[in-house]
Scaffold this motif. Structure first.
Motif, PDB file in Angstrom:
ATOM      1  N   ILE A  46       5.589 -15.649  14.900  1.00  0.00           N
ATOM      2  CA  ILE A  46       5.522 -17.003  15.463  1.00  0.00           C
ATOM      3  C   ILE A  46       6.929 -17.581  15.614  1.00  0.00           C
ATOM      4  O   ILE A  46       7.262 -18.182  16.633  1.00  0.00           O
ATOM      5  N   LEU A  47       7.783 -17.332  14.613  1.00  0.00           N
ATOM      6  CA  LEU A  47       9.172 -17.799  14.697  1.00  0.00           C
ATOM      7  C   LEU A  47       9.888 -17.162  15.886  1.00  0.00           C
ATOM      8  O   LEU A  47      10.665 -17.804  16.584  1.00  0.00           O
ATOM      9  N   ASP A  48       9.596 -15.885  16.118  1.00  0.00           N
ATOM     10  CA  ASP A  48      10.215 -15.168  17.235  1.00  0.00           C
ATOM     11  C   ASP A  48       9.790 -15.769  18.576  1.00  0.00           C
ATOM     12  O   ASP A  48      10.598 -15.945  19.487  1.00  0.00           O
ATOM     13  N   ILE A  49       8.499 -16.101  18.694  1.00  0.00           N
ATOM     14  CA  ILE A  49       7.984 -16.707  19.932  1.00  0.00           C
ATOM     15  C   ILE A  49       8.629 -18.086  20.131  1.00  0.00           C
ATOM     16  O   ILE A  49       9.062 -18.430  21.232  1.00  0.00           O
ATOM     17  N   PHE A  50       8.713 -18.849  19.040  1.00  0.00           N
ATOM     18  CA  PHE A  50       9.339 -20.168  19.130  1.00  0.00           C
ATOM     19  C   PHE A  50      10.793 -20.032  19.589  1.00  0.00           C
ATOM     20  O   PHE A  50      11.268 -20.826  20.392  1.00  0.00           O
ATOM     21  N   ALA A  51      11.480 -19.008  19.080  1.00  0.00           N
ATOM     22  CA  ALA A  51      12.884 -18.793  19.460  1.00  0.00           C
ATOM     23  C   ALA A  51      12.989 -18.468  20.952  1.00  0.00           C
ATOM     24  O   ALA A  51      13.904 -18.922  21.639  1.00  0.00           O
ATOM     25  N   GLN A  52      12.024 -17.678  21.464  1.00  0.00           N
ATOM     26  CA  GLN A  52      12.013 -17.340  22.900  1.00  0.00           C
ATOM     27  C   GLN A  52      11.737 -18.567  23.757  1.00  0.00           C
ATOM     28  O   GLN A  52      12.250 -18.708  24.856  1.00  0.00           O
ATOM     29  N   ARG A  53      10.882 -19.453  23.245  1.00  0.00           N
ATOM     30  CA  ARG A  53      10.386 -20.584  24.042  1.00  0.00           C
ATOM     31  C   ARG A  53      11.284 -21.813  23.980  1.00  0.00           C
ATOM     32  O   ARG A  53      11.123 -22.726  24.783  1.00  0.00           O
ATOM     33  N   ALA A  54      12.171 -21.883  22.975  1.00  0.00           N
ATOM     34  CA  ALA A  54      12.991 -23.087  22.791  1.00  0.00           C
ATOM     35  C   ALA A  54      13.950 -23.269  23.960  1.00  0.00           C
ATOM     36  O   ALA A  54      14.824 -22.442  24.178  1.00  0.00           O
ATOM     37  N   GLU A  55      13.774 -24.349  24.705  1.00  0.00           N
ATOM     38  CA  GLU A  55      14.597 -24.602  25.887  1.00  0.00           C
ATOM     39  C   GLU A  55      15.752 -25.547  25.567  1.00  0.00           C
ATOM     40  O   GLU A  55      16.877 -25.320  25.952  1.00  0.00           O
ATOM     41  N   THR A  56      15.456 -26.650  24.873  1.00  0.00           N
ATOM     42  CA  THR A  56      16.499 -27.653  24.620  1.00  0.00           C
ATOM     43  C   THR A  56      17.255 -27.306  23.350  1.00  0.00           C
ATOM     44  O   THR A  56      16.782 -26.546  22.504  1.00  0.00           O
ATOM     45  N   SER A  57      18.426 -27.936  23.183  1.00  0.00           N
ATOM     46  CA  SER A  57      19.229 -27.643  21.990  1.00  0.00           C
ATOM     47  C   SER A  57      18.489 -28.138  20.745  1.00  0.00           C
ATOM     48  O   SER A  57      18.608 -27.562  19.667  1.00  0.00           O
ATOM     49  N   TYR A  58      17.689 -29.212  20.893  1.00  0.00           N
ATOM     50  CA  TYR A  58      16.939 -29.728  19.731  1.00  0.00           C
ATOM     51  C   TYR A  58      15.892 -28.726  19.266  1.00  0.00           C
ATOM     52  O   TYR A  58      15.808 -28.415  18.087  1.00  0.00           O
ATOM     53  N   ALA A  59      15.121 -28.192  20.226  1.00  0.00           N
ATOM     54  CA  ALA A  59      14.099 -27.198  19.863  1.00  0.00           C
ATOM     55  C   ALA A  59      14.767 -25.970  19.252  1.00  0.00           C
ATOM     56  O   ALA A  59      14.285 -25.411  18.264  1.00  0.00           O
ATOM     57  N   ARG A  60      15.902 -25.559  19.833  1.00  0.00           N
ATOM     58  CA  ARG A  60      16.608 -24.384  19.304  1.00  0.00           C
ATOM     59  C   ARG A  60      17.092 -24.621  17.882  1.00  0.00           C
ATOM     60  O   ARG A  60      17.019 -23.733  17.031  1.00  0.00           O
ATOM     61  N   THR A  61      17.573 -25.839  17.609  1.00  0.00           N
ATOM     62  CA  THR A  61      18.034 -26.188  16.253  1.00  0.00           C
ATOM     63  C   THR A  61      16.872 -26.127  15.267  1.00  0.00           C
ATOM     64  O   THR A  61      16.991 -25.581  14.171  1.00  0.00           O
ATOM     65  N   GLN A  62      15.723 -26.679  15.669  1.00  0.00           N
ATOM     66  CA  GLN A  62      14.544 -26.686  14.796  1.00  0.00           C
ATOM     67  C   GLN A  62      14.095 -25.255  14.473  1.00  0.00           C
ATOM     68  O   GLN A  62      13.783 -24.929  13.332  1.00  0.00           O
ATOM     69  N   VAL A  63      14.065 -24.411  15.511  1.00  0.00           N
ATOM     70  CA  VAL A  63      13.630 -23.022  15.315  1.00  0.00           C
ATOM     71  C   VAL A  63      14.629 -22.265  14.448  1.00  0.00           C
ATOM     72  O   VAL A  63      14.247 -21.529  13.544  1.00  0.00           O
ATOM     73  N   GLU A  64      15.914 -22.477  14.709  1.00  0.00           N
ATOM     74  CA  GLU A  64      16.950 -21.774  13.945  1.00  0.00           C
ATOM     75  C   GLU A  64      16.850 -22.127  12.456  1.00  0.00           C
ATOM     76  O   GLU A  64      16.965 -21.256  11.589  1.00  0.00           O
ATOM     77  N   LEU A  65      16.595 -23.400  12.171  1.00  0.00           N
ATOM     78  CA  LEU A  65      16.447 -23.828  10.775  1.00  0.00           C
ATOM     79  C   LEU A  65      15.270 -23.093  10.121  1.00  0.00           C
ATOM     80  O   LEU A  65      15.391 -22.538   9.027  1.00  0.00           O
TER      81      LEU A  65
END
Length: 321
Positions: free
Chosen positions: A111-130
């Motif tokens: 699920i984390l991997d899918i979220f990482a693929q789907r994160a478009e904005t820098s905010y979503a990417r920050t949330q997923v990276e955390l």
């Protein structure tokens, strides 16, 4: 004639257990979902493995006989990845990897991997990276298997462990930094929400892939990304809508799923604040799905976790045709 686009899907097998708390029927449902998650991430499930046991084996999750059976199948069919339906402990992941010598993932990791693929904005990417770093921290020792294979030699013991410690420190520092970054963005988003004035706020909630974004597009006449895959929407989209002279704000939120990783609920707190601060929830349900009742229960559970269960809610049955 047009050539069919060829996508190289990663050959994958999936595995789960039947226990006192999880019947065979329930496991089958979960594995169906895991297969769809795998497809969303770019994998092709070529076989499922299951085992009936009182509780998962603390060392290898499945019994040693079943692990051997999987090992044989993996070797014969050139499988690259195995995905388990439940979260593995760091020790289980490491032990299974030693035996199978392929990529070993669990549902959380996927699920984390899918979220990482789907994160478009820098905010979503920050949330997923955390969320990814929080998942990774206790598993760092498993990343050093390449050193362990050479550990017969003199002097190999020290550097490996030192590097793990260095890595732990780097990861902890990164987690602290990302948390600070998210706090700053949270404050900005809170100000934005405050600036929206006294308009009624309506939030779309529901299981992933039930059609929330499609509904958002119809109601608000906007173009929000829609795709028949899980977690197509990660970023909250807010639109001002007027129906019969009644203006309100409509927000589309990230889809929920069973066994949603706690790291994600935590790091997507701000995205879920749209739900917390809504005056009305539209709970979208895919009525054509055989497990729709289960999906409703899962969504309600997460709403309870984020203290939004008591809000006025309208249930919208989608895909009714």
């Amino acid at each position: 004639m047009l050539e069919k686009e060829t996508i190289n899907f990663e050959k994958t097998v999936i595995a789960g257990v039947i226990t006192q708390n999880q019947s065979e029927e329930k496991l089958s449902e979960y594995l169906d979902e895991l297969e769809f998650l795998t497809f969303t991430a770019g994998g092709e499930v070529i076989k499922r493995f299951s085992q009936k046991m009182e509780r998962p084996n603390p060392k290898t999750f499945l019994g040693t006989g079943k692990i051997e059976e999987i090992n044989l199948y993996i070797k014969e069919n050139d499988v690259k990845t195995i995905i388990f339906d439940d979260e593995l402990t760091p020790a289980q992941q490491k032990n299974i990897q030693k035996v199978l010598d392929v990529k070993v993932l669990d549902r959380t990791n996927l699920i984390l991997d899918i979220f990482a693929q789907r994160a478009e904005t820098s905010y979503a990417r920050t949330q997923v990276e955390l969320a990814q770093y929080q998942y990774l921290l206790p598993r760092l020792t498993g990343m050093w298997t390449h050193l362990e294979r050479q550990r017969g030699g003199i002097g190999m013991r020290g550097p490996g462990e030192t590097e793990i410690e260095t890595d732990r420190r780097i990861v902890r520092d990164r987690i602290a930094l990302l948390k600070e970054k998210i706090k700053t963005i949270d404050r900005q988003m809170s100000v934005q929400r405050g600036n929206r004035g006294a308009l009624v706020r309506v939030a779309l909630v529901g299981y992933t892939n039930v059609g929330k974004s499609t509904l958002m597009n119809v109601i608000s006449k906007s173009e929000v990304f829609v795709e028949n895959k899980l977690f197509a929407t990660l970023d909250t989209t807010v639109r001002k809508v007027v129906i019969k002279n009644l203006p309100f704000l409509l927000s589309d939120t990230v889809g929920f799923i069973r066994k949603l990783p706690t790291q994600l609920v935590e790091s997507f707190k701000s995205t879920l604040d749209e739900v917390r601060e809504a005056d009305l929830l539209l709970h979208v349900v895919d009525i054509s799905h055989p497990e729709f009742e289960d999906h409703i229960a899962s969504v309600n559970q997460i709403l309870q976790d984020i203290k939004s269960m008591g809000k006025p809610t309208i249930m919208v049955f989608n895909k009714i045709d």
